[in-house]
Design an enzyme around this catalytic site. Structure first.
Site, mmCIF file in Angstrom:
data_model
loop_
_atom_site.group_PDB
_atom_site.id
_atom_site.type_symbol
_atom_site.label_atom_id
_atom_site.label_comp_id
_atom_site.label_asym_id
_atom_site.label_seq_id
_atom_site.Cartn_x
_atom_site.Cartn_y
_atom_site.Cartn_z
ATOM 1 N N ASN A 59 -17.419 -54.917 -62.931
ATOM 2 C CA ASN A 59 -18.297 -54.346 -63.621
ATOM 3 C C ASN A 59 -18.543 -55.350 -65.033
ATOM 4 O OD1 ASN A 59 -19.457 -51.632 -62.928
ATOM 5 N ND2 ASN A 59 -17.019 -51.666 -62.705
ATOM 6 N N TYR B 136 -18.368 -39.250 -66.887
ATOM 7 C CA TYR B 136 -19.064 -39.126 -68.034
ATOM 8 C C TYR B 136 -19.183 -37.601 -68.603
ATOM 9 C CZ TYR B 136 -20.636 -43.920 -66.903
ATOM 10 O OH TYR B 136 -20.457 -45.044 -66.531
ATOM 11 N N ASP C 255 -12.503 -52.672 -60.281
ATOM 12 C CA ASP C 255 -12.136 -51.119 -59.487
ATOM 13 C C ASP C 255 -11.544 -51.331 -58.306
ATOM 14 O OD1 ASP C 255 -13.384 -49.679 -61.805
ATOM 15 O OD2 ASP C 255 -15.410 -49.540 -60.821
ATOM 16 N N SER D 25 -22.346 -46.939 -62.283
ATOM 17 C CA SER D 25 -22.011 -45.704 -62.663
ATOM 18 C C SER D 25 -22.139 -44.734 -61.554
ATOM 19 C CB SER D 25 -22.998 -45.225 -63.856
ATOM 20 O OG SER D 25 -22.673 -45.972 -64.877
ATOM 21 N N GLY E 78 -18.692 -49.559 -69.543
ATOM 22 C CA GLY E 78 -19.370 -48.545 -70.194
ATOM 23 C C GLY E 78 -18.406 -48.506 -71.660
ATOM 24 N N GLU F 225 -29.059 -46.253 -65.507
ATOM 25 C CA GLU F 225 -28.023 -46.183 -66.136
ATOM 26 C C GLU F 225 -28.495 -45.898 -67.851
ATOM 27 O OE1 GLU F 225 -24.233 -48.309 -64.877
ATOM 28 O OE2 GLU F 225 -25.566 -49.261 -63.949
ATOM 29 N N ARG G 98 -14.463 -55.185 -65.871
ATOM 30 C CA ARG G 98 -13.709 -53.945 -65.495
ATOM 31 C C ARG G 98 -13.624 -54.055 -63.933
ATOM 32 N NH1 ARG G 98 -16.192 -49.338 -65.934
ATOM 33 N NH2 ARG G 98 -16.041 -48.889 -63.727
ATOM 34 N N GLU H 73 -15.360 -53.163 -56.926
ATOM 35 C CA GLU H 73 -16.193 -54.095 -57.557
ATOM 36 C C GLU H 73 -15.968 -54.438 -58.726
ATOM 37 O OE1 GLU H 73 -19.661 -51.129 -59.225
ATOM 38 O OE2 GLU H 73 -18.774 -49.993 -57.578
#
Length: 319
Positions: free
Chosen positions: A281, A225, A266, A159, A285, A31, A264, A279
């Site tokens: 994070n 992205y 998900d 990612s 990002g 990443e 964050r 998951e």
């Protein structure tokens, strides 16, 4: 952890209180490219706010810079292994340098998708059924046990790197082999048919959930992205009751892992309205396509205020 966004998430500290701040970005993970973009955005925001901040691309000379530079605290914007998995957090702990985000254990657990799922399952938090793939025989057994379609994931990547949706055993074998180039441990999960949501937490508060939509087969690297056709729904489109349920689940998922500072989560929702944790994070990002800045804006925080709020958490003693 509260479920209402409060002005208290904003930093009330004078910028001088932060001292000299090293923004750690880049690194050597898969990443890296995303981290370079995130790090530059964070560094610019801190400098624009008057913080004495400088950037360090974490490469082979990192330890030398860590020793030679005056660093009062570190803002970690390293995505993936080497920065988000507890190793950088442990190094900074040993060096006595305060840092942003979660500690060693929470970072390591959240980076390990298998351990995360096992903890959630032990607490009765719903997450898709899964299997660990180490051979062709495992792939065949996974299709028998879980059915198709399935989603393949390297256990320690972010990612959506190395991920693939598969519809039969031959596709699964190919996807497992491809994912194995990123990680020796590969998971396969039951496919959840329905919308995806992402929920950011910041200094004990839950930011507005975001509903995600993409014409891709799933929310992959390109959709995250590069693509211009990804849809972001704020408000997320849920009823007030279901949105509160989603927020509560996100809080519980973070507390189970010991997450602090910011993160964050998900989540998928199936056709019956049930939520399924995917998951967490711990260093999300911070690019122009990123979700945490988007959720912060919906809560009334601009990018600079968000960055300062994340940094302000590093002033608090760790327990």
């Amino acid at each position: 952890m509260s479920n209402d966004v409060l002005p208290g998430v904003q930093s009330q500290m004078p910028v001088e209180a932060f001292g000299r701040v090293a923004v750690l970005f880049g690194g050597l993970s898969a990443e890296r490219a995303v981290s370079l973009n995130s790090g530059q955005a964070v560094l610019q925001a801190l400098q624009d706010a008057g913080v004495d901040a400088f950037g360090i691309d974490v490469d082979g000379n990192f330890l030398q810079r860590l020793v030679s530079e005056k660093i009062d605290r570190a803002f970690i914007v390293l995505h993936g292994r080497g920065g988000e998995d507890g190793s950088m957090q442990g190094l900074l702990e040993c060096a006595g340098i305060p840092y942003t985000g979660s500690g060693v254990l929470a970072s390591a657990l959240a980076m390990d998708k298998l351990r995360t799922k096992q903890i959630w399952q032990s607490l009765g938090l719903q997450t898709p059924r899964h299997a660990v793939l180490t051979s062709v025989a495992d792939c065949r057994e996974a299709v028998r046990e879980l059915g198709v379609p399935l989603i393949v994931k390297p256990a320690h990547e972010g990612s959506s790197i190395g991920m693939a949706k598969v519809n039969d055993v031959e596709q699964l074998i190919s996807a497992w082999q491809a994912a194995s180039t990123y990680d020796s441990q590969v998971l396969v999960e039951q496919w959840i048919h329905g919308p995806e949501y992402t929920i950011a937490t910041l200094r004990g508060q839950v930011l507005p959930p975001i509903g995600l939509g993409t014409p891709h087969s799933f929310y992959d690297y390109d959709a995250k992205y590069l693509a211009a056709d990804t849809q972001y729904r704020i408000p997320c489109g849920l009823t007030a009751a279901k949105e509160q349920e989603l927020k509560d689940l996100s809080v519980r998922s973070c507390e189970a892992l010991g997450i602090r500072g910011w993160a964050r989560v998900d989540v998928m929702q199936d056709a019956g309205g049930e939520f399924w944790l995917l998951e967490v994070n711990t260093v999300p990002g911070m690019t122009d396509h990123s979700l945490v800045p988007m959720a912060a804006r919906a809560a009334g925080l601009d990018f600079q205020q968000l960055v300062l709020a994340i940094l302000a958490d590093s002033l608090e003693a760790r327990t």
